[in-house]
Design an enzyme around this catalytic site. Structure first.
Site, PDB file in Angstrom:
ATOM      1  N   GLY A 146      46.731  68.163 -24.700  1.00  0.00           N
ATOM      2  CA  GLY A 146      46.711  67.235 -23.564  1.00  0.00           C
ATOM      3  C   GLY A 146      48.076  67.154 -22.898  1.00  0.00           C
ATOM      4  O   GLY A 146      49.096  67.159 -23.581  1.00  0.00           O
ATOM      5  N   ASP A 162      63.665  70.368  -9.436  1.00  0.00           N
ATOM      6  CA  ASP A 162      62.762  69.349  -8.874  1.00  0.00           C
ATOM      7  C   ASP A 162      61.550  69.056  -9.736  1.00  0.00           C
ATOM      8  O   ASP A 162      60.473  68.763  -9.206  1.00  0.00           O
ATOM      9  CB  ASP A 162      62.259  69.786  -7.475  1.00  0.00           C
ATOM     10  N   ARG A 210      43.034  74.023 -23.732  1.00  0.00           N
ATOM     11  CA  ARG A 210      42.523  74.036 -25.112  1.00  0.00           C
ATOM     12  C   ARG A 210      42.008  75.463 -25.344  1.00  0.00           C
ATOM     13  O   ARG A 210      41.306  76.009 -24.494  1.00  0.00           O
ATOM     14  CB  ARG A 210      41.363  73.063 -25.279  1.00  0.00           C
ATOM     15  N   ASP A 228      49.795  67.932 -32.767  1.00  0.00           N
ATOM     16  CA  ASP A 228      49.620  68.512 -34.107  1.00  0.00           C
ATOM     17  C   ASP A 228      48.897  69.862 -34.085  1.00  0.00           C
ATOM     18  O   ASP A 228      49.284  70.791 -34.791  1.00  0.00           O
ATOM     19  CB  ASP A 228      48.774  67.573 -34.977  1.00  0.00           C
ATOM     20  N   THR A 253      52.785  64.280 -26.198  1.00  0.00           N
ATOM     21  CA  THR A 253      51.458  63.657 -26.092  1.00  0.00           C
ATOM     22  C   THR A 253      51.650  62.165 -25.866  1.00  0.00           C
ATOM     23  O   THR A 253      52.581  61.572 -26.421  1.00  0.00           O
ATOM     24  CB  THR A 253      50.605  63.885 -27.365  1.00  0.00           C
ATOM     25  N   ASP A 267      49.782  59.932 -27.003  1.00  0.00           N
ATOM     26  CA  ASP A 267      49.176  59.159 -28.102  1.00  0.00           C
ATOM     27  C   ASP A 267      50.170  58.675 -29.161  1.00  0.00           C
ATOM     28  O   ASP A 267      49.837  57.823 -29.969  1.00  0.00           O
ATOM     29  CB  ASP A 267      48.104  60.003 -28.797  1.00  0.00           C
ATOM     30  N   ASP A 326      51.009  60.186 -31.752  1.00  0.00           N
ATOM     31  CA  ASP A 326      50.317  60.401 -33.032  1.00  0.00           C
ATOM     32  C   ASP A 326      50.826  61.628 -33.780  1.00  0.00           C
ATOM     33  O   ASP A 326      50.121  62.167 -34.639  1.00  0.00           O
ATOM     34  CB  ASP A 326      48.798  60.544 -32.782  1.00  0.00           C
ATOM     35  N   ARG A 371      43.068  57.851 -29.519  1.00  0.00           N
ATOM     36  CA  ARG A 371      42.204  58.391 -30.581  1.00  0.00           C
ATOM     37  C   ARG A 371      42.446  57.673 -31.910  1.00  0.00           C
ATOM     38  O   ARG A 371      42.196  56.490 -31.999  1.00  0.00           O
ATOM     39  CB  ARG A 371      42.392  59.901 -30.712  1.00  0.00           C
TER      40      ARG A 371
HETATM   41  P1  ATP Z   1      46.749  66.537 -28.211  1.00  0.00           P
HETATM   42  O1  ATP Z   1      45.855  66.274 -29.377  1.00  0.00           O
HETATM   43  O2  ATP Z   1      47.771  65.538 -28.011  1.00  0.00           O
HETATM   44  O3  ATP Z   1      46.001  66.860 -26.983  1.00  0.00           O
HETATM   45  P2  ATP Z   1      47.182  68.956 -29.660  1.00  0.00           P
HETATM   46  O4  ATP Z   1      48.200  70.026 -29.604  1.00  0.00           O
HETATM   47  O5  ATP Z   1      46.963  68.326 -31.006  1.00  0.00           O
HETATM   48  O6  ATP Z   1      47.553  67.897 -28.575  1.00  0.00           O
HETATM   49  P3  ATP Z   1      44.716  70.422 -29.821  1.00  0.00           P
HETATM   50  O7  ATP Z   1      43.597  70.580 -28.847  1.00  0.00           O
HETATM   51  O8  ATP Z   1      44.402  69.969 -31.199  1.00  0.00           O
HETATM   52  O9  ATP Z   1      45.795  69.509 -29.109  1.00  0.00           O
HETATM   53  O10 ATP Z   1      45.471  71.841 -29.994  1.00  0.00           O
HETATM   54  C1  ATP Z   1      45.923  72.548 -28.855  1.00  0.00           C
HETATM   55  C2  ATP Z   1      45.685  74.022 -29.073  1.00  0.00           C
HETATM   56  O11 ATP Z   1      46.436  74.447 -30.223  1.00  0.00           O
HETATM   57  C3  ATP Z   1      44.251  74.416 -29.373  1.00  0.00           C
HETATM   58  O12 ATP Z   1      43.436  74.546 -28.219  1.00  0.00           O
HETATM   59  C4  ATP Z   1      44.455  75.742 -30.079  1.00  0.00           C
HETATM   60  O13 ATP Z   1      44.724  76.768 -29.131  1.00  0.00           O
HETATM   61  C5  ATP Z   1      45.714  75.486 -30.908  1.00  0.00           C
HETATM   62  N1  ATP Z   1      45.373  75.033 -32.274  1.00  0.00           N
HETATM   63  C6  ATP Z   1      44.894  73.822 -32.648  1.00  0.00           C
HETATM   64  N2  ATP Z   1      44.669  73.761 -33.982  1.00  0.00           N
HETATM   65  C7  ATP Z   1      45.016  74.973 -34.474  1.00  0.00           C
HETATM   66  C8  ATP Z   1      44.994  75.557 -35.782  1.00  0.00           C
HETATM   67  N3  ATP Z   1      44.590  74.875 -36.867  1.00  0.00           N
HETATM   68  N4  ATP Z   1      45.416  76.826 -35.911  1.00  0.00           N
HETATM   69  C9  ATP Z   1      45.824  77.540 -34.852  1.00  0.00           C
HETATM   70  N5  ATP Z   1      45.866  77.055 -33.588  1.00  0.00           N
HETATM   71  C10 ATP Z   1      45.456  75.799 -33.389  1.00  0.00           C
END
Ligand code: ATP
Length: 320
Positions: free
Chosen positions: A11, A59, A72, A103, A126, A128, A130, A172
């Site tokens: 996100g 900018d 994603r 994460d 992020t 969140d 989190d 979340r």
């Molecule tokens: P937020 O939850 O704040 O949106 P995030 O980085 O946790 O951020 P995710 O959608 O969980 O968001 O992960 C972002 C991208 O990271 C995923 O679309 C995927 O490409 C990659 N990713 C997530 N989990 C894994 C994993 N266990 N192993 C490898 N790549 C991963």
């Protein structure tokens, strides 16, 4: 190490641009070449990679979202897809990568480092708040200001109409935003995701507010706990007061980053480059007790559980 890349993943969050700028400008100053990967791991897989210079990040420090775009790409969990991504990085002679995200994005970065020797550093971006291993994530403070402004606005209109307002806030499984917005906005009731939601207690609290002659009651609730429109109907039928739910949604993600997030993003971006220059990979950047720190990504995710802000919740109760 001569060439590094940066991407944003998961996100989007206000302040990500400051972090990108921090990475690009500090790396260039150290004599590195920098590449931007567009649309996260999806863009990496599709070779959406372009060189960035000093002016590519002009900018942007004041702009929300991310100029690199985000995506994603669950396919990145597949080892074969990661191997192809590593090949693409090597074809550009890129040997290090800064990943700005949460994460999930960290896990992808860690695997790239372990499996393919691409030195990766994670930066927590992020709203969140989190992510393990840091007191604050980039974007959290800006989103908090947005949520507090929403509470203030709801208070005006709720008081005028003697209405009960429910505000659903993002986060979340982490209720830092909800609790902080509830405290700062003087909400009558806060529903965090970390504790079981007690509807009867909420109704009793609202009844006490009405008995005290309060003109409004504001309830801050973290997303994904319940259907807030249904909750509004239930409260209205029980306490016989007009009750409305507002879902803040993606409004919380947008907007110009506040000074805190711009500074945090800038600092973390430059710190990530320092780690790469020191030959480190598989680490995530954090800020703890005002100091920049780094932790092994797996250690941070597995062992550094985020603290539930129970004290703030108790403070809200004391101040009712
Ligand atoms: P937020 O939850 O704040 O949106 P995030 O980085 O946790 O951020 P995710 O959608 O969980 O968001 O992960 C972002 C991208 O990271 C995923 O679309 C995927 O490409 C990659 N990713 C997530 N989990 C894994 C994993 N266990 N192993 C490898 N790549 C991963």
């Amino acid at each position: 190490m001569k060439k590094i890349a940066v991407l944003t993943s998961g996100g989007d969050a206000p302040g990500m641009n400051a972090a990108i700028r921090g990475v690009v400008r500090s790396a260039l100053k150290s004599g590195l070449e920098v590449f931007g990967i567009y649309e996260g791991y999806y863009g990496l897989y599709h070779d959406k990679i372009k060189p960035l210079d000093r002016y590519s990040v002009s900018d942007i420090i004041n702009r929300g979202g991310t100029i690199l775009g985000s995506a994603r790409f669950p396919e990145f969990k597949n080892p074969e897809i990661r191997a192809k991504c590593a090949d693409i990085l090597r074809s550009h002679n890129i040997d290090a990568l800064v990943v700005i995200g949460g994460d999930g994005s960290y896990m992808g970065a860690k695997l790239l480092t372990e499996e393919h020797g691409i030195q990766c550093i994670g930066i927590p971006g992020t709203i969140d708040n989190d992510v393990a291993g840091t007191d604050y994530t980039i974007g959290y403070q800006t989103a908090l200001e947005t949520a507090v402004e929403a509470v203030d606005r709801l208070r005006d209109t709720s008081s005028s109409h003697q209405r009960i307002s429910i505000l659903e806030i993002m986060g979340r499984h982490c209720s830092d935003l909800t609790i902080a917005a509830g405290i700062a906005g003087g909400a009558e009731y806060i529903v965090p995701s970390e504790m079981e939601f007690n509807r009867e207690e909420l109704i009793r609290k609202i009844e006490r507010c009405i008995a005290k002659g309060k003109r409004h009651a504001i309830i801050c609730i973290t997303e994904m706990i319940c259907d807030v429109n249904q909750l509004a109907r239930e409260i209205e039928s029980r306490v016989h007061k007009e009750t409305r739910a507002t879902v803040l949604g993606h409004v919380q993600r947008g907007g110009s980053p506040c000074a805190f997030d711009r500074i945090l993003g800038s600092r973390m971006g430059a710190y990530a480059v320092d780690l790469l220059l020191a030959g480190k990979g598989g680490y995530c950047v954090g800020i703890q007790n005002e100091h920049l720190v780094h932790h092994d990504i797996i250690d941070a995710i597995n062992n550094m559980q985020r603290e539930f802000k129970k004290g703030l919740l108790e403070l809200a109760e004391r101040l009712e």
